[in-house]
Design an enzyme around this catalytic site. Structure first.
Site, mmCIF file in Angstrom:
data_model
loop_
_atom_site.group_PDB
_atom_site.id
_atom_site.type_symbol
_atom_site.label_atom_id
_atom_site.label_comp_id
_atom_site.label_asym_id
_atom_site.label_seq_id
_atom_site.Cartn_x
_atom_site.Cartn_y
_atom_site.Cartn_z
ATOM 1 N N GLY A 1 15.010 17.256 -9.216
ATOM 2 C CA GLY A 1 15.925 18.224 -8.632
ATOM 3 C C GLY A 1 15.355 18.951 -7.430
ATOM 4 O O GLY A 1 16.015 19.808 -6.857
ATOM 5 N N GLY B 1 14.111 17.217 -4.706
ATOM 6 C CA GLY B 1 14.187 16.361 -3.539
ATOM 7 C C GLY B 1 13.164 15.248 -3.456
ATOM 8 O O GLY B 1 13.143 14.512 -2.466
ATOM 9 N N TYR C 1 22.162 7.939 -7.011
ATOM 10 C CA TYR C 1 22.209 6.835 -6.042
ATOM 11 C C TYR C 1 23.558 6.798 -5.319
ATOM 12 O O TYR C 1 23.615 6.585 -4.106
ATOM 13 C CB TYR C 1 21.949 5.493 -6.726
ATOM 14 C CG TYR C 1 20.584 5.390 -7.373
ATOM 15 C CD1 TYR C 1 19.457 5.967 -6.784
ATOM 16 C CD2 TYR C 1 20.419 4.730 -8.571
ATOM 17 C CE1 TYR C 1 18.206 5.877 -7.376
ATOM 18 C CE2 TYR C 1 19.168 4.629 -9.174
ATOM 19 C CZ TYR C 1 18.072 5.204 -8.569
ATOM 20 O OH TYR C 1 16.837 5.106 -9.150
ATOM 21 N N TYR D 1 10.743 7.062 -20.612
ATOM 22 C CA TYR D 1 12.097 7.469 -20.208
ATOM 23 C C TYR D 1 13.104 6.348 -20.464
ATOM 24 O O TYR D 1 14.226 6.601 -20.892
ATOM 25 C CB TYR D 1 12.097 7.865 -18.732
ATOM 26 C CG TYR D 1 13.455 8.246 -18.210
ATOM 27 C CD1 TYR D 1 14.010 9.485 -18.496
ATOM 28 C CD2 TYR D 1 14.190 7.360 -17.429
ATOM 29 C CE1 TYR D 1 15.260 9.841 -18.023
ATOM 30 C CE2 TYR D 1 15.443 7.707 -16.948
ATOM 31 C CZ TYR D 1 15.980 8.943 -17.249
ATOM 32 O OH TYR D 1 17.222 9.288 -16.783
ATOM 33 N N GLU D 2 12.687 5.101 -20.213
ATOM 34 C CA GLU D 2 13.580 3.952 -20.389
ATOM 35 C C GLU D 2 13.572 3.431 -21.819
ATOM 36 O O GLU D 2 14.062 2.340 -22.092
ATOM 37 C CB GLU D 2 13.222 2.846 -19.394
ATOM 38 C CG GLU D 2 13.550 3.240 -17.973
ATOM 39 C CD GLU D 2 13.346 2.118 -16.965
ATOM 40 O OE1 GLU D 2 12.790 1.055 -17.325
ATOM 41 O OE2 GLU D 2 13.751 2.310 -15.807
ATOM 42 N N GLY E 1 12.850 12.391 -5.271
ATOM 43 C CA GLY E 1 13.485 11.070 -5.314
ATOM 44 C C GLY E 1 14.174 10.739 -4.005
ATOM 45 O O GLY E 1 14.039 9.631 -3.477
ATOM 46 N N ASN F 1 21.837 4.855 -17.563
ATOM 47 C CA ASN F 1 21.146 5.920 -16.831
ATOM 48 C C ASN F 1 22.099 6.621 -15.853
ATOM 49 O O ASN F 1 21.956 6.528 -14.633
ATOM 50 C CB ASN F 1 19.928 5.333 -16.105
ATOM 51 C CG ASN F 1 18.994 6.397 -15.593
ATOM 52 O OD1 ASN F 1 19.326 7.579 -15.553
ATOM 53 N ND2 ASN F 1 17.817 5.977 -15.176
ATOM 54 N N VAL G 1 10.268 10.009 -10.787
ATOM 55 C CA VAL G 1 9.789 11.358 -10.507
ATOM 56 C C VAL G 1 9.559 12.040 -11.854
ATOM 57 O O VAL G 1 10.417 11.975 -12.750
ATOM 58 C CB VAL G 1 10.799 12.158 -9.656
ATOM 59 C CG1 VAL G 1 10.355 13.600 -9.492
ATOM 60 C CG2 VAL G 1 10.992 11.492 -8.301
ATOM 61 N N GLU H 1 11.105 -1.804 -6.982
ATOM 62 C CA GLU H 1 10.879 -2.155 -8.386
ATOM 63 C C GLU H 1 10.996 -0.922 -9.272
ATOM 64 O O GLU H 1 11.637 -0.975 -10.320
ATOM 65 C CB GLU H 1 9.514 -2.812 -8.550
ATOM 66 C CG GLU H 1 9.195 -3.230 -9.955
ATOM 67 C CD GLU H 1 10.128 -4.284 -10.533
ATOM 68 O OE1 GLU H 1 10.193 -4.382 -11.767
ATOM 69 O OE2 GLU H 1 10.801 -5.002 -9.772
#
Length: 163
Positions: A94, A96, A132, A24-25, A98, A125, A88, A84
């Site tokens: 979506g 819940g 957040y 993903y990153e 996270g 991101n 998910v 760190e």
């Protein structure tokens, strides 16, 4: 969905999700960690763990992780939590997970008198940044993160050993 503390039996799923996070990153080949590496810090044979984990599961399947350790603030004289990694599985976003993982960490902070819950997020991101912020988290834009690793770390350590 259930959030619980990770156990040694969860290590294959933790590593699977860390590898998915690397994809993903946009760093698919960056993960060097092994299950043994995670076991050594989370479930050491001697001493206390230095790293902890939470897992989110649905129908017995682990779909999310939060890997964390204690930080310390010299200003408050108290420990905090450094998150760190929070990840998910994309198929379960979506729903819940996270929010539940972060909420569990916030509860640990409150129960243990820890003053901070902190983490980094990649600047590109935007979905995570928006998530957040929706929780009330604030970017610490006045701080710049620095890192010594790889050859730069080895070189500086060698240089410092001769000083």
């Amino acid at each position: 969905m259930n959030v619980r503390e990770a156990t040694k039996d969860d290590l294959p799923d933790i590593l699977r999700l860390v590898q998915a996070l690397a994809v993903y990153e946009k760093e698919p080949d960056a993960v060097e960690a092994t299950e043994d590496d995670f076991a050594a810090v989370m479930f050491p044979a001697d001493g206390h763990p230095s790293t902890y984990g939470l897992v989110a599961e649905v129908d017995g399947q682990i779909i999310g992780i939060a890997i964390w350790f204690h930080s310390f603030s010299t200003w408050t004289g108290k420990n905090g939590i450094w998150l760190e990694d929070l990840f998910v599985d994309p198929d379960h976003r979506g729903n819940g997970a996270g929010k539940a993982l972060l909420g569990h960490l916030a509860q640990i902070c409150q129960e243990r008198g820890l003053t901070r819950l902190e983490w980094c997020v990649l600047k590109w991101n935007e979905p995570s940044i928006g998530f957040y912020r929706s929780l009330g988290a604030k970017a610490q834009d006045e701080w710049e993160t620095f890192r010594l690793d790889g050859e730069a770390l080895r070189s500086f350590a060698a240089e410092s050993a001769g000083a």
